[in-house]
Every structure is written in structure tokens, then in C-alpha cells.
Write an enzyme that holds these catalytic residues in place. Structure first.
Site, PDB file in Angstrom:
ATOM      1  N   ASN A 169       0.841  -1.199   0.000  1.00  0.00           N
ATOM      2  CA  ASN A 169       0.000   0.000   0.000  1.00  0.00           C
ATOM      3  C   ASN A 169       0.881   1.255   0.000  1.00  0.00           C
ATOM      4  O   ASN A 169       1.833   1.345   0.780  1.00  0.00           O
ATOM      5  CB  ASN A 169      -0.867  -0.028   1.277  1.00  0.00           C
ATOM      6  CG  ASN A 169      -1.994   0.969   1.285  1.00  0.00           C
ATOM      7  OD1 ASN A 169      -2.806   1.022   0.353  1.00  0.00           O
ATOM      8  ND2 ASN A 169      -2.081   1.767   2.344  1.00  0.00           N
ATOM      9  N   GLU A 235      -7.513   4.584   0.454  1.00  0.00           N
ATOM     10  CA  GLU A 235      -7.637   5.673   1.436  1.00  0.00           C
ATOM     11  C   GLU A 235      -8.133   6.947   0.762  1.00  0.00           C
ATOM     12  O   GLU A 235      -7.666   8.050   1.052  1.00  0.00           O
ATOM     13  CB  GLU A 235      -6.280   5.940   2.121  1.00  0.00           C
ATOM     14  CG  GLU A 235      -5.662   4.712   2.751  1.00  0.00           C
ATOM     15  CD  GLU A 235      -4.339   4.978   3.459  1.00  0.00           C
ATOM     16  OE1 GLU A 235      -4.003   6.161   3.675  1.00  0.00           O
ATOM     17  OE2 GLU A 235      -3.658   4.000   3.798  1.00  0.00           O
TER      18      GLU A 235
HETATM   19  O1  G3I Z   1      -4.881   9.496  20.131  1.00  0.00           O
HETATM   20  C1  G3I Z   1      -3.927  10.547  20.382  1.00  0.00           C
HETATM   21  C2  G3I Z   1      -4.412  11.460  21.467  1.00  0.00           C
HETATM   22  O2  G3I Z   1      -4.513  10.744  22.662  1.00  0.00           O
HETATM   23  C3  G3I Z   1      -3.437  12.620  21.588  1.00  0.00           C
HETATM   24  O3  G3I Z   1      -3.920  13.534  22.512  1.00  0.00           O
HETATM   25  C4  G3I Z   1      -3.258  13.317  20.254  1.00  0.00           C
HETATM   26  C5  G3I Z   1      -2.241  14.444  20.321  1.00  0.00           C
HETATM   27  O4  G3I Z   1      -1.492  14.552  19.153  1.00  0.00           O
HETATM   28  O5  G3I Z   1      -2.819  12.389  19.308  1.00  0.00           O
HETATM   29  C6  G3I Z   1      -3.728  11.329  19.109  1.00  0.00           C
HETATM   30  O6  G3I Z   1      -3.161  10.446  18.168  1.00  0.00           O
HETATM   31  C7  G3I Z   1      -3.252  10.895  16.807  1.00  0.00           C
HETATM   32  C8  G3I Z   1      -3.982   9.837  16.011  1.00  0.00           C
HETATM   33  O7  G3I Z   1      -3.988  10.190  14.648  1.00  0.00           O
HETATM   34  C9  G3I Z   1      -5.428   9.665  16.469  1.00  0.00           C
HETATM   35  O8  G3I Z   1      -6.133  10.835  16.239  1.00  0.00           O
HETATM   36  C10 G3I Z   1      -1.840  11.069  16.290  1.00  0.00           C
HETATM   37  O9  G3I Z   1      -1.221  12.159  16.937  1.00  0.00           O
HETATM   38  C11 G3I Z   1      -1.902  11.336  14.794  1.00  0.00           C
HETATM   39  O10 G3I Z   1      -0.567  11.335  14.290  1.00  0.00           O
HETATM   40  C12 G3I Z   1      -2.685  10.274  14.109  1.00  0.00           C
HETATM   41  O11 G3I Z   1      -2.778  10.589  12.736  1.00  0.00           O
HETATM   42  C13 G3I Z   1      -3.082   9.532  11.876  1.00  0.00           C
HETATM   43  C14 G3I Z   1      -1.972   9.407  10.843  1.00  0.00           C
HETATM   44  O12 G3I Z   1      -2.306   8.382   9.931  1.00  0.00           O
HETATM   45  C15 G3I Z   1      -0.638   9.067  11.492  1.00  0.00           C
HETATM   46  O13 G3I Z   1       0.332   8.832  10.517  1.00  0.00           O
HETATM   47  C16 G3I Z   1      -4.407   9.830  11.193  1.00  0.00           C
HETATM   48  O14 G3I Z   1      -5.459   9.771  12.163  1.00  0.00           O
HETATM   49  C17 G3I Z   1      -4.665   8.796  10.107  1.00  0.00           C
HETATM   50  O15 G3I Z   1      -5.780   9.184   9.345  1.00  0.00           O
HETATM   51  C18 G3I Z   1      -3.460   8.715   9.194  1.00  0.00           C
HETATM   52  O16 G3I Z   1      -3.714   7.725   8.231  1.00  0.00           O
HETATM   53  C19 G3I Z   1      -2.680   7.555   7.242  1.00  0.00           C
HETATM   54  C20 G3I Z   1      -2.631   6.080   6.891  1.00  0.00           C
HETATM   55  O17 G3I Z   1      -2.468   5.289   8.041  1.00  0.00           O
HETATM   56  C21 G3I Z   1      -1.530   5.791   5.889  1.00  0.00           C
HETATM   57  N1  G3I Z   1      -1.661   6.639   4.707  1.00  0.00           N
HETATM   58  C22 G3I Z   1      -1.776   8.079   4.990  1.00  0.00           C
HETATM   59  C23 G3I Z   1      -2.918   8.347   5.951  1.00  0.00           C
HETATM   60  C24 G3I Z   1      -3.118   9.839   6.158  1.00  0.00           C
HETATM   61  O18 G3I Z   1      -2.017  10.426   6.771  1.00  0.00           O
END
Ligand code: G3I
Length: 305
Positions: A169, A235
């Protein structure tokens, strides 16, 4: 069909969404998710940091909530993701060499074994190729364990869950003329030639003005499929609004429907307010759960197939 999943099913395809644990707190979102989608990807809950927070101590509660809800509601699950340079647990981030290779393979084996029989397809390896013009691998701690880390991960996943389809992916692999697309294509061709177990390639399809929907998308999907793998949009989200955004969603659907082995499309969240693009409106439902023009164009394109 009057829903995305019903319309996609008319051509034996699925229509999926990412969902996160917080969706369970919003009944409106859950109603839409259950009605419209029949493939579920956990947005974060099955990643390496979520499932193995301490080395060899696994944590499946958040993943299980999503997997169990999906299965109880007749949906399939796309597993995301077994091995990735990002969202590694802290204990893994500074590992290297044989120690890291073995820890990664243990993770792949344990998680794929735990979910054995419940997963339609695993993103075994996520985002291993570099952006830009090199067409080569992304530098990462996993890559520095040796170029064969990807095939080692795929072999471990196959051994753990022989029924799951095993996917590679990545993002920005949509335009056939991009070096990154060619790099991934060459890896898949090599894997097929050498018998490395790979069944599918996921195209994340995160689009914005800097990475627009390419007019040659059907060519990309078709060329990969011709290697003997399924292809999926995994995605999907597209920045923008209104008719212009809707037409781009339609183009994606049409590209997938034009390729027999494009088996399904997944959007990366339900409502705009659920999107990882905090300030954007890249999805099919607005923040109140209303269907956008993008929804209608997507549904109509599926039905036209
Ligand atoms: O859950 C914690 C929370 O407790 C905390 O207070 C907060 C503070 O930063 O962070 C929260 O975690 C976050 C998590 O999402 C849940 O919301 C992380 O910081 C954040 O980095 C994370 O982002 C995710 C990202 O991947 C990380 O790389 C996104 O939700 C998610 O949509 C995104 O998905 C990715 C795919 O896995 C791979 N392809 C790209 C796609 C978009 O970036």
C-alpha cells in the site's frame, strides 16, 4: 443500488471506509457507516504502535472493537498495517539491524495470527517507496535492515494467515509517469517473477492540488493488474468542494470500474469532520452527515458501471 455498498456490489466490488474508535461515540456517523459501506479499515487502531505498545506485549482491544463491529454487521475488514516506518511504537523506533528485523517479523506474525480468518486483505507493508524522482526505496530503520525486508514481511504474513490477501500500500503512486509508481511496479513485477507472496496493491489516493487525480489513472491500475495482482483504492480523499470535487470522485470510480481486477474503493473516513485533513472537506459527507455532491457523483458512477 441506493447506497454505495449496494451500487458497488452490482459489479462485484466493495465500497469501504476507514473508521476510528471515536466513531462509536457518534450514532449519526455509525448509521451512515453501517448503511453505506461494506469494507472497514481501522484508521489507527491496528497499526504497530497500537497493537504492540511494549515489545511482545500485544494490545488488541481497540482493533477488536472495530473488527468485531464490522463482522457483526456483515462487513469485511482490511487490515492496516503490519509493517511501516511511521507510527512505530517507541521501543521500535531506535532499533536497527537483526534486532529490528526480528522484532518486525515477530510483529507481523503475531498480529496476522491473532486476526487470522477475519481479514480480507492486509496492508502488509505501507509506504516503503520514496517521494521524488528516484523511484527507489524510502530510507527508514526498516529499509536499513536490508532491501529484502519487504519480501520477508510478506512471507511471514502468508505463513501466519494463508487466507488473507496480502497487499503493498502506498501514496502518490497514482500517476503512471511518476518515478514512485514505476518503483512500486518494478517491485511487484519482481515479486511475482520470484514467487514472493503478494496478492494486491493498494493505492491510497489522497488527492489535493499538489497531487491531482491523474488522467491516466486507469492506465496505472490496469498495468498493475496485468502483473497478476488485484488493485484497490484504499484511502481515498480529495481536497476541494462542489462539482469540481464531485467530478474527481467520479473519475476515480470510473478508473476502478474500467479495470476488472480493481476490486473495491475505500474512502478515508465518513464525514469531513472525521478527516485527518483537519481543515479540509475531502470526504463524501459533510460535518452534519449530509450527502455531498461528491457522494451523488460517486453513487451514480458506481450505478453506471
Ligand atoms: O490518540 C492521540 C491522542 O490521545 C493525543 O492527545 C493526540 C495528540 O497529538 O494524538 C492522538 O493520536 C493521533 C492519532 O492520529 C489519532 O487521532 C496522532 O497524533 C496522529 O498522528 C494520528 O494521525 C493519523 C496518521 O495516519 C498518522 O500517521 C491519522 O489519524 C490517520 O488518518 C493517518 O492515516 C494515514 C494512513 O495510516 C496511511 N496513509 C496516509 C494516511 C493519512 O495520513
Amino acid at each position: 443500488g441506493s447506497t454505495l455498498q449496494a451500487a458497488a456490489a452490482e459489479t462485484n466490488r466493495y465500497f469501504g471506509t476507514a473508521m476510528a474508535g471515536h466513531y462509536f461515540n457518534n450514532s449519526g456517523t455509525m448509521t451512515i457507516t453501517n448503511r453505506e459501506f461494506n469494507m472497514i479499515t481501522a484508521e489507527n487502531e491496528m497499526k504497530m504502535d497500537a497493537t504492540e505498545p511494549s515489545q511482545n506485549q500485544f494490545s488488541y482491544a481497540a482493533g477488536d472493537q472495530i473488527v468485531n463491529w464490522a463482522r457483526q454487521n456483515g462487513k469485511q475488514v482490511r487490515g492496516h498495517a503490519l509493517a511501516w516506518h511511521s507510527q512505530q511504537p517507541g521501543w521500535m523506533q531506535n532499533m536497527s539491524g537483526t534486532t529490528l528485523r526480528n522484532a518486525m517479523l515477530n510483529h507481523v506474525t503475531k498480529v496476522a495470527t491473532y486476526y487470522k480468518g477475519k481479514i480480507y486483505a492486509w496492508d502488509v507493508v505501507n509506504e516503503a517507496y520514496a517521494d521524488g524522482s528516484s523511484g527507489g526505496r524510502r530510507d527508514s530503520n526498516l529499509q536499513r535492515t536490508g532491501n529484502d525486508w519487504i519480501e520477508a514481511a510478506f512471507r511471514a504474513a502468508r505463513a501466519a494467515d494463508p487466507q488473507a490477501k496480502l497487499c503493498y500500500n502506498d501514496y502518490n503512486t497514482d500517476n503512471w509517469s511518476h518515478a514512485k509508481t514505476q518503483g512500486v511496479y518494478n517491485m511487484v513485477r519482481d515479486f511475482k517473477a520470484r514467487g514472493v507472496p503478494i496478492d494486491c496493491v493498494g493505492f491510497q489516493a489522497h488527492f489535493n492540488s499538489g497531487n491531482p487525480v491523474p488522467s491516466n489513472y486507469h492506465t496505472t491500475l490496469g498495468n498493475f493488474a496485468a502483473l497478476g495482482v488485484d488493485v484497490q483504492i484504499t484511502e481515498l480523499d480529495i481536497e476541494g468542494s462542489g462539482t469540481s470535487q464531485a467530478e474527481q470522485f467520479r473519475g476515480i470510480v470510473q478508473a476502478c470500474l474500467s479495470v476488472a481486477r480493481c476490486t473495491g474503493i475505500t474512502v478515508w473516513g465518513v464525514k469531513d469532520s472525521d478527516s485527518w485533513r483537519a481543515s479540509g472537506t475531502p470526504l463524501l459527507f459533510d460535518g452534519s452527515g449530509n450527502k455531498k455532491a461528491a457522494y451523488t457523483y460517486t453513487l451514480n458512477a458506481l450505478n453506471a458501471g
